[in-house]
Design an enzyme around this catalytic site. Sequence first.
Site: not given
Length: 302
Positions: A94, A98, A108, A110-111, A260-261
């Site tokens: 991810s 900016h 952005h 994400n894969v 819970g990352g």
Amino acid sequence: MSAAVDPDAVKAYLLDLQRRIVSGLEAFDGMPFRSDAWQRPAGGGGISRLIEDGNFFERGGCNFSHVMGDNLPPSATAGRPELAGASFEAMGVSLVVHPRNPYCPTAHLNVRFFIARKSGLEPVWWFGGGMDLTPYYGFEQDARHFHATCRAALEPFGPDVHARYKAWCDRYFLLKHRNEPRGIGGVFYDDLNEGGFQRCFALTQSVGDDFLDAYLPIVTRRRDMPYGERERDFQAYRRGRYVEFNLVWDRGTLFGLQSGGRTESILMSLPPIVKWRYDWQPEPGSAEARLYTDFLIEKDWV
């Protein structure tokens, strides 16, 4: 699980993708990214790569994570209620960047890949991902380039794939509480397993591999444009919309927090300087107003 499904190959690809993207962004900015490996007590971990106060990027991060657990979080079972209570393995890359210059857009990518296992059911796997662009000042040349690159990435996988995933992106990156797009979109897909593992993996690789080609030419064009306090102020205001989306609607943020990352890694997507105002409206005919009328709309850019 079918022998054709190869999570190790996905993990190796994702780690290499993170390495290649960070290398490209470091070369562009001229400053190195910080590297921060972490472990998740409940299982798994990741590597966060972050830049703050760079020469070009005010803040940016590119995270790899590989986590597992005994129960899929609600954000991952919203579209698959039969998997509630299933054990899971999830991995992904991810990225959010900016730039400091307001004429350069936020981007952005994400894969990700999921496997869910539940007693009495065959293991279920799927891919998801996409990339999108969030300009503060709109340029048609930039929008066309970004969307043309997204289309080229998906063309090998079917004549209608890009159109479907572009429309999905427009629907997904919408601040529903404001009925306002976050940016100009790109492509987005989720729960992808049609056509088998190799096809879905190849499609996901094509999206990840094309990110730098979609983004770097745009910021190369805009990075030296002069700006003042007005532009920085509007950038901070529009960044507020980015924060709202990520904290209220984004499935990746919700999954990370619910599973819970690592909070620091999950929230690295938030910009460092942001503002909100009550019922603010841009001056009619201004460049700020043009962002709303000409760019924050559903449009076929290519």
